[in-house]
Scaffold this active site. Structure first.
Site, mmCIF file in Angstrom:
data_model
loop_
_atom_site.group_PDB
_atom_site.id
_atom_site.type_symbol
_atom_site.label_atom_id
_atom_site.label_comp_id
_atom_site.label_asym_id
_atom_site.label_seq_id
_atom_site.Cartn_x
_atom_site.Cartn_y
_atom_site.Cartn_z
ATOM 1 N N HIS A 239 0.800 -1.220 0.000
ATOM 2 C CA HIS A 239 0.000 0.000 0.000
ATOM 3 C C HIS A 239 0.838 1.279 0.000
ATOM 4 C CE1 HIS A 239 -0.110 -1.415 4.382
ATOM 5 N NE2 HIS A 239 0.648 -0.328 4.433
ATOM 6 N N SER A 273 -10.410 -7.519 11.360
ATOM 7 C CA SER A 273 -9.729 -7.339 10.084
ATOM 8 C C SER A 273 -10.597 -7.984 9.009
ATOM 9 C CB SER A 273 -8.348 -7.993 10.111
ATOM 10 O OG SER A 273 -7.488 -7.325 11.017
ATOM 11 N N HIS A 290 -6.591 0.276 3.169
ATOM 12 C CA HIS A 290 -5.667 -0.762 3.645
ATOM 13 C C HIS A 290 -5.847 -1.095 5.114
ATOM 14 C CE1 HIS A 290 -3.571 2.570 5.521
ATOM 15 N NE2 HIS A 290 -2.639 1.782 6.005
#
Length: 377
Positions: A239, A273, A290
């Site tokens: 990222h 997550s 991200h």
């Protein structure tokens, strides 16, 4: 912005640059980050910007965005070139996971790497001595290695709820810092593609991206070996990187590359997550969020989190019954869950604006961060 979720897709014109915001009016966005967006949009050669709900202020520009330009701005990538997230599935059954034993074993990540890292570097086309002593180390800041449990997933992913998973967040360590430090004076005003200095930067940048991906792989291998498990990669998405686009140069700063089709999105130890499926909308510039994104900067956390011993010990436990290994008191405070936005809200905004959808959700089980002797550069 108004009340409609479609407000998050409106493009704001600044000179010749369109800013597309993939977040709704409900998103927690620091006004300074949006000011930075407008500032970057005014740079010469910047054509298009995609901003995501994890957006927050950065040193040289906002974190959580992708910027398309006709020249290269190395400061937009920053010093941790190639930083990203890698998600692995372990063959360690959840029923056989023993927390205290795992806590002892995973501390190996704070010890020096004893394997021959030089040969691993040669395998990916790099010189065997390129920051070889740092390879396989996590670093500080928001980097981590985390054992996770699968809560839910789409059927076609064929993910197993009965086993454990591993999420690694790390980058290029001192390598990327050296690459940024080597750029010539004035480069931050924009490097033209045909210059020799630009070619040198791009070549070094690409090597740092390869190095960072290998670093995450070796960290995962070390953790899996400590846990007596085998692993296989599900997704690896950097990222912080620069890529050549048909319309120019695409800069991602805290914006995950959607090229692989699946993108890990990190929570905050207090929030889940995710594994995302990006929709590849043109305005999103082949990118997506991200992570949860910072809500408060590091310095302000000292006034928001108490630092008594009991409070620090409490931060080493999670609301999901998990554990956090971090012996750096300051880092625990700076990286406390309160510092981050809700990952559920970030994903909800991505889905509401059509940027991505959740394909799987995970809860943290055991998070390893930097220990006192684990911070080599």
């Amino acid at each position: 912005m108004g009340n409609s979720v479609l407000d998050g897709r409106m493009s704001a014109e600044n000179s010749d640059c369109a800013i597309t915001k993939f977040y709704t009016s409900a998103a927690w966005i620091d006004g300074r980050a949006e000011q930075q967006l407008e500032h970057v949009a005014g740079w010469s050669g910047v054509r298009k910007i995609a901003a995501f709900p994890d957006l927050h202020p950065g040193k040289f520009g906002p974190v959580g965005c992708a910027v398309l330009a006709d020249r290269i701005f190395p400061q937009l990538i920053g010093n941790d070139i190639g930083c990203g997230m890698s998600l692995f599935q372990l063959d360690l059954p959840l029923r056989k996971f023993k927390m205290e034993k795992a806590v002892r074993r995973i501390r190996v990540l704070s010890e020096p790497v004893t394997d021959d890292t030089g040969c691993r570097l040669e395998e990916i086309g790099l010189q065997p001595d390129v920051f070889a002593t740092s390879l396989g180390t996590i670093g500080g800041g928001n980097h981590f290695c985390e054992v996770q449990t699968l809560v839910e997933s789409e059927a076609d992913l064929n993910l197993d709820k009965t086993v454990t998973y591993l999420l690694v967040h790390s980058g290029s360590r001192g390598f990327g810092n050296a690459v940024l430090g080597a750029v010539e004076q004035g480069a931050f005003s924009g490097m033209h593609p045909n210059d020799a200095a630009t070619s040198d930067y791009v070549q070094s940048h690409d090597k740092a991206v390869l190095w960072a991906s290998l670093n995450r792989q070796i960290i995962a291998e070390r953790a899996a070996e400590a846990l007596r498990a085998d692993l296989h990669l599900i997704a690896d998405a950097p990222h912080n990187l620069l890529t050549r686009d048909v319309d120019g140069w695409l800069h991602r700063k805290g914006a995950a590359s959607a090229a692989s089709g699946l993108v890990p999105l990190a929570g905050s130890r207090a929030t889940p997550s995710y594994l995302l499926r990006p929709t590849h909308q043109p305005d999103a510039l082949m990118s997506t969020a991200h992570g949860a994104g910072r809500r408060y900067d590091r310095s302000s956390m000292y006034g928001r989190v108490r630092s008594k011993r009991s409070d620090v010990e409490a931060m080493q436990r999670t609301s999901y019954g998990g554990r956090t290994i971090c012996e750096d008191r300051d880092l625990l405070i700076e990286e406390a869950p309160l510092a981050y936005k809700s990952s559920q809200s970030v994903v909800a905004d991505l889905e509401a604006t059509g940027a991505a959808k959740s394909a799987a959700m995970f809860h943290p089980l055991l998070t390893f961060k930097k220990t006192r002797n684990g911070g080599r550069t």
